[in-house]
Design a protein around this motif. Structure first.
Motif, short mmCIF file in Angstrom:
data_model
loop_
_atom_site.label_atom_id
_atom_site.label_comp_id
_atom_site.label_asym_id
_atom_site.label_seq_id
_atom_site.Cartn_x
_atom_site.Cartn_y
_atom_site.Cartn_z
N LEU A 1 0.74 -1.23 -0.05
CA LEU A 1 0.03 -0.06 -0.22
C LEU A 1 0.91 1.26 -0.21
CD1 LEU A 1 -2.69 -1.23 2.70
CD2 LEU A 1 -2.84 -0.81 0.08
N PRO A 2 0.33 2.25 -0.66
CA PRO A 2 1.21 3.50 -0.58
C PRO A 2 1.13 4.31 0.84
CG PRO A 2 -0.99 3.63 -1.77
CD PRO A 2 -0.92 2.28 -1.21
N LEU A 3 1.83 4.30 1.31
CA LEU A 3 1.98 4.76 2.99
C LEU A 3 2.98 5.97 2.92
CD1 LEU A 3 1.35 1.58 5.15
CD2 LEU A 3 -0.34 3.53 4.27
N ASP A 4 2.58 6.85 3.08
CA ASP A 4 3.61 8.05 3.44
C ASP A 4 4.31 8.05 4.84
OD1 ASP A 4 3.13 8.95 0.94
OD2 ASP A 4 2.00 10.69 1.61
N ALA A 5 3.67 7.62 5.82
CA ALA A 5 4.14 7.19 7.21
C ALA A 5 3.20 6.37 7.83
CB ALA A 5 4.04 8.61 7.93
N VAL A 6 3.69 5.77 8.95
CA VAL A 6 2.87 4.82 9.70
C VAL A 6 2.80 5.29 11.30
CG1 VAL A 6 2.70 2.61 10.78
CG2 VAL A 6 2.88 3.00 8.30
N ILE A 7 1.57 5.00 11.82
CA ILE A 7 1.38 5.38 13.31
C ILE A 7 1.61 4.02 14.04
CG2 ILE A 7 -0.03 6.35 15.33
CD1 ILE A 7 -0.83 8.58 12.95
N TYR A 8 2.08 3.82 15.04
CA TYR A 8 1.88 2.70 15.90
C TYR A 8 1.12 3.22 17.15
CZ TYR A 8 4.59 -0.40 12.88
OH TYR A 8 4.93 -1.35 11.76
N ASP A 9 0.01 2.82 17.22
CA ASP A 9 -0.92 3.18 18.20
C ASP A 9 -0.72 1.73 19.38
OD1 ASP A 9 -2.26 4.09 20.30
OD2 ASP A 9 -4.11 4.33 19.25
N ILE A 10 0.28 1.55 20.28
CA ILE A 10 0.63 0.49 20.63
C ILE A 10 -0.35 -0.45 21.46
CG2 ILE A 10 1.30 1.12 23.17
CD1 ILE A 10 3.42 -0.56 20.24
N CYS A 11 -1.56 -0.03 22.03
CA CYS A 11 -2.41 -0.74 22.60
C CYS A 11 -2.10 -1.93 23.17
CB CYS A 11 -3.39 -1.22 21.59
SG CYS A 11 -4.14 0.17 20.40
N GLY A 12 -1.01 -2.04 23.73
CA GLY A 12 -0.39 -3.02 24.65
C GLY A 12 0.58 -3.99 23.96
N ARG A 13 0.58 -3.83 22.49
CA ARG A 13 1.44 -4.63 21.78
C ARG A 13 2.97 -4.44 22.03
NH1 ARG A 13 -1.09 -7.20 17.18
NH2 ARG A 13 1.04 -8.04 17.12
N GLU A 14 3.84 -5.32 21.82
CA GLU A 14 4.99 -5.09 21.96
C GLU A 14 5.81 -5.05 20.59
OE1 GLU A 14 6.77 -5.35 25.87
OE2 GLU A 14 5.68 -3.89 25.01
#
Lengths: 314, 314
Positions: free
Chosen positions: B106-119
């Motif tokens: 997918l054509p992504l310019d940036a990515v946000i990791y909204d962590i929600c408890g994930r490691e």
DNA sequence: TTGTATGCGTTATCAA
DNA sequence: TTGATAACGCATACAA
């Protein structure tokens, strides 16, 4: 990719095939291409260029309005989850859209209108002009769109009959904001209770519903049941009725719509359960069909009455 | 666009400028171009081509995992809403990402990791290889990412002190799944109550929390307060405590985290209020900075203790 | 303020 | 199974 091809000693087109797998490439060549890519730090075809060439972005928009409005009601989530699952599996991603026309510049392969009580969307004309396929959830259907709906009227009628069977004759209804679902559900209710009183209308929000029903109950109305158009509203009515010393369902029966669970209540709502995941899947499948240029037929999904502990004899 | 330019009697580049406004074009020419476009049914520059040329898609991914998990807790919504507001204003759209690597296409310019408890997130390596800027919400920060965090430890400490001041000495904690926020908050709690007992750990979900705390309270533990790591958990503890005939805060004090409203409870939780909208805005601004190639500094936002009716003297 | 020319990085067609 | 070539539709550097 040209550098990778050169490094691997193959042509650009062969390198492209090695990455896309769209035509057979001998394992040996593929191996060499991938090795060359790795050694050059090439991470695969540039999505932007690939998108232009293929005429497709892999992005599907979903218009839900403001998130904290759209998803405040838990009923919205399983539907979007199902959409996401099906689209993911097909390599598409879901882009959240508000309702401004700026999205016209985004690369959208299709758009889902998850109506959420809205009647109009300003981006519609733009998308029509761009030939972007549209799928509308819970109507009304506009020209050129595919409609995925549920049997609002039948569900509302079933709930009304249930109350009638319990002996209720004076029934009021707490409505959603004016919309296709709301109108259909009211029609279903009025098939059984033509004179049902209107408590008020508000979004599917606990606070708003409780405030409205508080005013209503304060006037000590002559009703034995209140029919709500969402479970969130119904839960708020239960909370408020109890706060005023009314027993549910002893003094007041309360009906909902959607079929979510309300773990913070100690009773299960009587509600019209809609197939949220099915609705999402049907939506996603319609989207994929339209993107593929295939015809997509409208869908109306059935609902079922689920009798819980919030309704009882009048 | 070439056809439109011809029809308007201007060159292709002038037509392009008329649409983008990137360089001045005389009003008259612009008018003619727009008229030509209208008469030809041309809806404006093709986003796919525009994207390739500009090297940008206008799409920002946000990794939240499964929606019905991520947004079951209402605290997640205002943050994403704020992200969406800021990005929208800048012409970007938000694409929901699960955690599979398919999104690499997918054509992504940036990515946000909204962590929600994930490691961990499996897409991280791919994005690094593609030089896609990443912003991580609530840590831990990985190399190359920008971190937006809140003062978990300070908030937890403030709540613990509040309980200590009320005379509580035997305190237990209901935790989230192992994660950076959880570890920080536990550390803050243990600065005041080093021996705090652990009730258990679960997602920020009413049912799960209530089940765990039900088992815990059934054993008639010797505690006077339970500190939760989310308001949803805290609300569940209040509901369960009452179900067991305990008075809150008479017999048991309950503390939360997040600062959401819980309209279905008849008391306001004592909680650590985090600036959800600020967090979202800071996240979006970091994203925009990174896309623009500017440096983005990490951020740690303050939280405040909000004393409600769920805590009282031991 | 407008026009000319070039290339963004692919994928698909066709022939070998 | 592989290679040569031609778009895909636009935005910008540069010249006028």
């Amino acid at each position: 990719m040209a550098d990778v091809a050169a490094r691997a000693g193959v042509s650009l087109s062969t390198a492209s095939l090695a990455f896309s797998g769209n035509k057979p490439v001998s394992p040996a060549t593929r191996e060499r291409v991938l090795a060359a890519a790795a050694s050059l730090g090439y991470a695969g075809p540039n999505p932007l260029a690939s998108n232009l060439r293929r005429g497709r972005s892999g992005v599907v928009g979903i218009a839900v309005g403001r998130l904290s409005t759209a998803f405040r009601d838990p009923a919205a989530l399983p539907m979007v989850d199902a959409v996401s699952d099906v689209l993911d599996a097909a390599g598409f991603g879901l882009l959240l859209m508000g309702d401004d026309a700026e999205h016209a510049r985004l690369p959208l392969d299709a758009v889902i209108y998850d109506i959420c009580g809205r009647e109009t969307w300003t981006s519609y004309d733009d998308l029509v002009a761009r030939d972007v396929p549209m799928v509308v959830v819970e109507g009304p259907a506009w020209p050129g769109t595919t409609l995925i709906d549920i049997d609002h009227r039948g569900g509302a009628r079933a709930l009304a009959r249930h109350l009638h069977d319990l002996g209720h004759r004076r029934v009021a209804t707490l409505m959603l904001e004016p919309s296709h679902p709301q109108r259909e559900r009211e029609a279903g209710l009025r098939e059984v209770f033509p004179d049902a009183e209107v408590v008020g209308s508000c979004a599917s929000d606990h606070d708003a519903a409780q405030a409205i029903v508080s005013d209503y109950l304060a006037a000590e109305p002559d009703v034995t049941a209140i029919v709500c158009q969402s479970d969130v509203q119904a839960a708020a009515v239960v909370v408020e009725a109890r706060r005023r010393g009314l027993d549910v369902p002893g003094d007041l029966s309360v009906g909902g719509f959607d079929g979510i669970t309300t773990p913070w209540l100690d009773l299960e709502l009587t509600t019209v359960e809609q197939p949220l995941a099915d609705k999402g899947r049907a939506t996603a499948e319609a989207v994929l069909a339209r993107i593929a240029g295939e015809p997509a037929h409208d869908v109306v999904l059935p609902v079922v009455l689920r009798v819980g502990g919030s309704t009882g004899p009048a």
